[in-house]
Design a protein around this motif. Sequence first.
Motif, PDB file in Angstrom:
ATOM      1  N   MET A   1       0.854  -0.824  -0.287  1.00  0.00           N
ATOM      2  CA  MET A   1       0.045  -0.328  -0.213  1.00  0.00           C
ATOM      3  C   MET A   1       0.549   1.354   0.075  1.00  0.00           C
ATOM      4  O   MET A   1       0.736   2.354  -0.502  1.00  0.00           O
ATOM      5  CB  MET A   1      -1.103   0.210   0.988  1.00  0.00           C
TER       6      MET A   1
ATOM      7  N   ILE B   1       0.465   7.310  -6.878  1.00  0.00           N
ATOM      8  CA  ILE B   1      -0.116   8.022  -6.581  1.00  0.00           C
ATOM      9  C   ILE B   1       0.161   9.309  -7.907  1.00  0.00           C
ATOM     10  O   ILE B   1      -0.417   9.939  -8.765  1.00  0.00           O
ATOM     11  CB  ILE B   1      -1.259   8.579  -5.469  1.00  0.00           C
TER      12      ILE B   1
ATOM     13  N   ALA C   1       1.543   2.254  -3.118  1.00  0.00           N
ATOM     14  CA  ALA C   1       0.266   2.272  -4.271  1.00  0.00           C
ATOM     15  C   ALA C   1       0.608   3.388  -3.697  1.00  0.00           C
ATOM     16  O   ALA C   1      -0.418   4.457  -5.151  1.00  0.00           O
ATOM     17  CB  ALA C   1      -0.863   1.120  -3.679  1.00  0.00           C
ATOM     18  N   SER C   2       0.717   4.448  -2.487  1.00  0.00           N
ATOM     19  CA  SER C   2       0.570   5.190  -2.447  1.00  0.00           C
ATOM     20  C   SER C   2       1.479   6.441  -2.735  1.00  0.00           C
ATOM     21  O   SER C   2       1.137   7.148  -3.551  1.00  0.00           O
ATOM     22  CB  SER C   2       0.129   5.383  -1.155  1.00  0.00           C
TER      23      SER C   2
ATOM     24  N   PRO D   1      -2.141   9.222   2.236  1.00  0.00           N
ATOM     25  CA  PRO D   1      -1.964   7.981   1.817  1.00  0.00           C
ATOM     26  C   PRO D   1      -0.745   7.710   1.927  1.00  0.00           C
ATOM     27  O   PRO D   1      -0.783   6.740   3.093  1.00  0.00           O
ATOM     28  CB  PRO D   1      -2.644   7.749   0.431  1.00  0.00           C
TER      29      PRO D   1
END
Lengths: 496, 169
Positions: free
Chosen positions: B25, B32, B28-29, B45
Amino acid sequence: MMEALGYFLMSWLDIRMLALTALGTFAGIYIGAIPGLSVTMAVSILISFTFKWDVNEALALISGIYLGGVYGGSRTAILLNIPGAPSAIATGLDGYPLAKRGEAGQAIGLTTVISVYGGFIGILALAVAAPAVSSLALKFGPREYLLLALWGILLVGSLSGESLSKGIFSGALGALIACVGLDPMTGEQRLTFGSLQLSAGISYIAAMIGFFGVAEVIAQIHDLKLKAIKQNVSKIIPPWGLVRKHLGLATRTSTIGVVVGALPGAGGDIAALMAYDHAKRSVKNPSRPFGEGAYEGLVAPESANNAAVGGAYVPMLTLGIPGDAVTAVIIGALYIHGLKPGPMLMIETPHLFWFVVGSLCLANIFLLIFGLTGIKIFAKIVETPKPILLPLILVLSAVGAYAINNNPVDVYWMLGFGLLGYLLKMYGFQVGPVILGMILGPIMDRSYRQAMLSTGEDVGLFVTEFFTTPLSAILLAALVFTVVSQTGWYKRLRNR
Amino acid sequence: MHTSHPRLPGELTFMALVVLFSAFMLWASYSISQFTSITSPGVFPMLCAAAMLVTGLMSLVKTARARLVLDDGEGWVQQLVRKLFPLQLVLFTGLIVAYMLLLEVLGFLVASYLFLVISMPVLGSRRIGLNFLVSLVTLAVIFVVFRTAFSVVLPAGSLVGPYLPELLK
């Protein structure tokens, strides 16, 4: 003034709202009492059904369920030694020994009267403190909101669980889940992985029902074999002398309840345990030794947890920060009805505030009526076997999740969060902070970015202003203390 | 439920998965908006995922240090099954999954009825007649209350719906 009184009496004079408040309180008592059913679960499921209702009607019902549910947990704690809700854990310590002595009726009666007394103190505190806090909150900027939201997550993480790191993890997970979808400030996709479904975000109602409904039902399977012990229930109405004797203690512990309830993230369960501890330390000559059926051991937690309800509404209505998991769910309901809890709520919709205070007062009166009647039927109903009860809760949860958008995807989210919630619970994580994180995450995200933008993205200035603004400095100190007080270093220092 | 010191079976694996998920995560953050700006949509995030990663690692270390206490003659898998996934729980969870998946196909009434009458005996309710009756009555109450008071339109079912009378849709 007359206007406020009119709104206060709205739920008292409208027959439909009167009936909804009564129904909510009645249902709350039973929901709170049945082990495995929690107030948070009930409110989470219920909110999805009340989307189309008028906001006042939804709030009248929820106020009743909340107050009734906090009280209801005490009944099973006394009768069966199984707390119906976490806020009744301390109640069973002396309540059950009282029931074993054949004084279950008297214990329930005293608990009811004292709960109502504590409830009124909480509501009074709400009526008096909320306008003042709201005026103060107008001075809050993004930096203060950021700190307050962070403090809320840390408090619930540290107070309600055994491990601070797991509490913070849960809170951060909730905040991250809330980030999924379109960024509210730029419209950019965040953590959607190209999925159209994820672009719309994850419904926190589905998450709430999953974490508090499905996960709890699955976890209850471990306790299927717990058998209820039948108690003799008679002489419910307590003698006035017994009530009067404990009013002093109840006032003190209700104050504890209000303060703890008003802390962001801390609710009735912590208030009840702190009040019980206070009673143990401060009452020199209890009616019997604590743990063996002392009435003081009933009075302290039960006045505190009901007083915490009023306290929990203060940060919810004035700051938009939930006082506990139930108020986190209620904030969700207010948003759904187009309202924005926070300092402007008191200015823009003062009628709503006085309506809530009026509904809580009314619910408290119903609590007294329902609390002192129907105990024998109640004793039968709480014995509903779990093999029958648990599947029914599941069906209700599915209906609740489906009702959000008439979309099966929400049911799948609920199921996913339910399974995750079960594993988290079993491995010692609290699920309460996840929900709080989902509510507080967007506030933190927005506040952080606004605060940073106000300094022209100057990190040095951003950090410095936490110390130079008095409000920020106080909140920062409270936040730091919350973290430090959980460290082994602090505990060793305190024990010296 | 969880107790503070001894390690539960499967806890270490779960914690390791928690750490891996947090790391994923975080990546993935970061994806962004990378580090384009300190107020970019990806910053918050990233902070959340970083907090998850750090606290997840702390919990992993704590779990790794704790001892797994096995009862006499019991293996790791046996304890995992007994403490976390007893047969009844696995069967009931399987029924929940099947119920949720069949809700759209069989419709609320049929899927819920089947779920209730099958899951009650799975959880130990041996009075079959009572199970059938309780399921029928409570479903009727739920259906009427939610259709009328809450205006909730429940799924009629793609398979069963066309054959249901209008009143039950």
